[in-house]
Design a protein around this motif. Sequence first.
Motif, mmCIF file in Angstrom:
data_model
loop_
_atom_site.group_PDB
_atom_site.id
_atom_site.type_symbol
_atom_site.label_atom_id
_atom_site.label_comp_id
_atom_site.label_asym_id
_atom_site.label_seq_id
_atom_site.Cartn_x
_atom_site.Cartn_y
_atom_site.Cartn_z
ATOM 1 N N GLU A 107 36.115 62.065 44.662
ATOM 2 C CA GLU A 107 37.379 62.289 43.958
ATOM 3 C C GLU A 107 38.204 63.376 44.641
ATOM 4 O O GLU A 107 39.424 63.299 44.725
ATOM 5 C CB GLU A 107 37.104 62.694 42.500
ATOM 6 N N LYS A 108 37.511 64.376 45.140
ATOM 7 C CA LYS A 108 38.198 65.497 45.797
ATOM 8 C C LYS A 108 38.952 65.001 47.035
ATOM 9 O O LYS A 108 40.112 65.345 47.255
ATOM 10 C CB LYS A 108 37.132 66.522 46.201
ATOM 11 N N LEU A 109 38.293 64.157 47.812
ATOM 12 C CA LEU A 109 38.940 63.640 49.024
ATOM 13 C C LEU A 109 40.039 62.648 48.652
ATOM 14 O O LEU A 109 41.143 62.679 49.199
ATOM 15 C CB LEU A 109 37.884 62.957 49.923
ATOM 16 N N SER A 110 39.733 61.797 47.688
ATOM 17 C CA SER A 110 40.669 60.758 47.289
ATOM 18 C C SER A 110 41.963 61.357 46.732
ATOM 19 O O SER A 110 43.055 60.801 46.894
ATOM 20 C CB SER A 110 39.961 59.864 46.261
ATOM 21 N N ALA A 111 41.850 62.531 46.094
ATOM 22 C CA ALA A 111 43.032 63.174 45.501
ATOM 23 C C ALA A 111 44.054 63.556 46.572
ATOM 24 O O ALA A 111 45.246 63.706 46.290
ATOM 25 C CB ALA A 111 42.601 64.415 44.722
ATOM 26 N N LEU A 112 43.607 63.691 47.818
ATOM 27 C CA LEU A 112 44.530 64.083 48.888
ATOM 28 C C LEU A 112 45.512 62.962 49.246
ATOM 29 O O LEU A 112 46.464 63.190 49.981
ATOM 30 C CB LEU A 112 43.755 64.518 50.139
ATOM 31 N N ALA A 113 45.275 61.752 48.703
ATOM 32 C CA ALA A 113 46.177 60.635 48.995
ATOM 33 C C ALA A 113 47.614 61.013 48.633
ATOM 34 O O ALA A 113 48.559 60.634 49.325
ATOM 35 C CB ALA A 113 45.746 59.391 48.211
ATOM 36 N N ASN A 114 47.771 61.753 47.563
ATOM 37 C CA ASN A 114 49.127 62.087 47.102
ATOM 38 C C ASN A 114 49.427 63.583 47.194
ATOM 39 O O ASN A 114 50.321 64.070 46.527
ATOM 40 C CB ASN A 114 49.294 61.631 45.651
ATOM 41 N N ALA A 171 32.116 71.032 55.865
ATOM 42 C CA ALA A 171 33.271 70.213 56.262
ATOM 43 C C ALA A 171 34.430 70.431 55.285
ATOM 44 O O ALA A 171 34.211 70.663 54.098
ATOM 45 C CB ALA A 171 32.882 68.739 56.284
ATOM 46 N N ILE A 172 35.665 70.362 55.826
ATOM 47 C CA ILE A 172 36.833 70.455 54.941
ATOM 48 C C ILE A 172 37.816 69.341 55.286
ATOM 49 O O ILE A 172 37.792 68.786 56.384
ATOM 50 C CB ILE A 172 37.558 71.818 55.066
ATOM 51 N N ALA A 173 38.686 69.017 54.326
ATOM 52 C CA ALA A 173 39.722 68.004 54.558
ATOM 53 C C ALA A 173 41.084 68.665 54.406
ATOM 54 O O ALA A 173 41.311 69.445 53.488
ATOM 55 C CB ALA A 173 39.557 66.867 53.567
ATOM 56 N N ILE A 174 41.975 68.342 55.345
ATOM 57 C CA ILE A 174 43.294 68.991 55.399
ATOM 58 C C ILE A 174 44.370 67.917 55.537
ATOM 59 O O ILE A 174 44.223 66.987 56.330
ATOM 60 C CB ILE A 174 43.386 69.917 56.654
ATOM 61 N N VAL A 175 45.460 68.064 54.809
ATOM 62 C CA VAL A 175 46.575 67.108 54.943
ATOM 63 C C VAL A 175 47.581 67.646 55.961
ATOM 64 O O VAL A 175 48.052 68.775 55.829
ATOM 65 C CB VAL A 175 47.302 66.910 53.588
ATOM 66 N N ARG A 176 47.859 66.851 56.984
ATOM 67 C CA ARG A 176 48.840 67.255 58.007
ATOM 68 C C ARG A 176 49.657 66.041 58.435
ATOM 69 O O ARG A 176 49.105 65.069 58.954
ATOM 70 C CB ARG A 176 48.147 67.800 59.260
ATOM 71 N N ARG A 204 34.398 57.320 50.141
ATOM 72 C CA ARG A 204 32.939 57.441 50.120
ATOM 73 C C ARG A 204 32.366 57.119 51.492
ATOM 74 O O ARG A 204 31.493 57.802 52.013
ATOM 75 C CB ARG A 204 32.360 56.500 49.058
ATOM 76 N N ARG A 205 32.898 56.035 52.078
ATOM 77 C CA ARG A 205 32.366 55.633 53.384
ATOM 78 C C ARG A 205 32.641 56.710 54.443
ATOM 79 O O ARG A 205 31.796 57.026 55.268
ATOM 80 C CB ARG A 205 32.991 54.303 53.807
ATOM 81 N N LEU A 206 33.854 57.273 54.373
ATOM 82 C CA LEU A 206 34.198 58.311 55.342
ATOM 83 C C LEU A 206 33.303 59.546 55.149
ATOM 84 O O LEU A 206 32.778 60.104 56.123
ATOM 85 C CB LEU A 206 35.675 58.695 55.184
ATOM 86 N N LEU A 207 33.115 59.948 53.899
ATOM 87 C CA LEU A 207 32.272 61.125 53.643
ATOM 88 C C LEU A 207 30.830 60.872 54.066
ATOM 89 O O LEU A 207 30.171 61.742 54.622
ATOM 90 C CB LEU A 207 32.330 61.506 52.159
#
Length: 345
Positions: free
Chosen positions: A296-303, A317-322, A279-282
Amino acid sequence: MKPWHPLQARLHRQLKTRALLPRQSSILIAVSGGQDSLCLAQLLMGLQPHWGWRLAIVHGDHGWRPDSAANAAHVVGLAQQWQLPVWVETAKVPPASEAAARRWRYQTFEALAQQHGYSTIVTGHTASDRAETTLYNLIRGSGLDGLQSLTWTRSLSPTAPHLTLVRPLLAFTRQETGCFCQEQGLPIWTDSSNEDLGFRRNRLRRELLPYIRQHFNPQAERALAQTAEIVTAEVAYLDAETDGWYERAVTPHTQPSAWEMSQSVLQQAPLALRRRLCRRLLQAALNQSPSFDQVEKLSALANSPNGSQTDPFPGGAIAIVRQGSIWLVPSEDDARKLYKTKQLR
Ligand SMILES: Nc1ncnc2c1ncn2[C@@H]1O[C@H](COP(=O)(O)OP(=O)(O)OP(=O)(O)O)[C@@H](O)[C@H]1O
């Protein structure tokens, strides 16, 4: 000397134990003309010789009601009678909503406080306001932060960190401030919009809370305010915990601007803190409060496996796992720039 009114003695004790308004402070009292702020002004004036404060009155005229200028004149008349400095700020364009009006009020009062050297703005919010806000936020599906509702103090804006908003009456109910005004013969200005059941807030105050009091708990107002008080301390604790996790997890980048969050740190964080981190990051990246679904969408990227990506957040904005990091980038375009600079491989 006149003996203190019981409410005055109670407020004095609150101020001492909570260290809300230090001696010699310069205090701007926000007076709408309603019973709560009149009660507050009167109580503070009574305690002034003991605390040595410099007091003044400020009123905001939103220009909403045909009687708003008369309301302002009423407050000015009272301040003159009390021999306190008074300022009336008038909105050039009437604010479009309650929330916009609140923002305008705090901005204007803050500027005034800075201009005239006041360190504190006080409002007449009561336990009843707190109870209503907590209940209202609960129904809307807010997390703990919404349930704490009104806090005793908060800093007004990042640009004026020394300026504090204080709500000294949070332990008093509206019934108590009303009785006090009546006993003291204080001329309350009745705001007709408080009666309008078209406002959800008024329906909650006039219909829902009385129903709960009658059928579930006659002390519902106190109980809700108490919940807010308990939650306030818990939110402060969780916020402080989040600070440390945020520091470890998040690295901001510039040119192109992006936030990199460690996937392993996010995995280690307990779910409550993981959500807070996201939340803080968003909030930082989107410049607005994210919804539960966005968190929840961002948090789901944890795994999520390498290469996973979210659909766009508001503003693109988008979030990408790399490679063990979650990159939050302002747009697909910025993501492409990052690929070029090889940071995102
Ligand atoms: N127009 C205004 N000018 C100055 N202060 C205001 C104004 N409106 C609200 N406030 C401050 O914010 C507090 C809470 O506002 P809210 O709108 O809940 O109260 P209200 O019903 O307008 O008035 P009151 O709380 O004084 O009965 C007030 O007690 C007062 O200190």
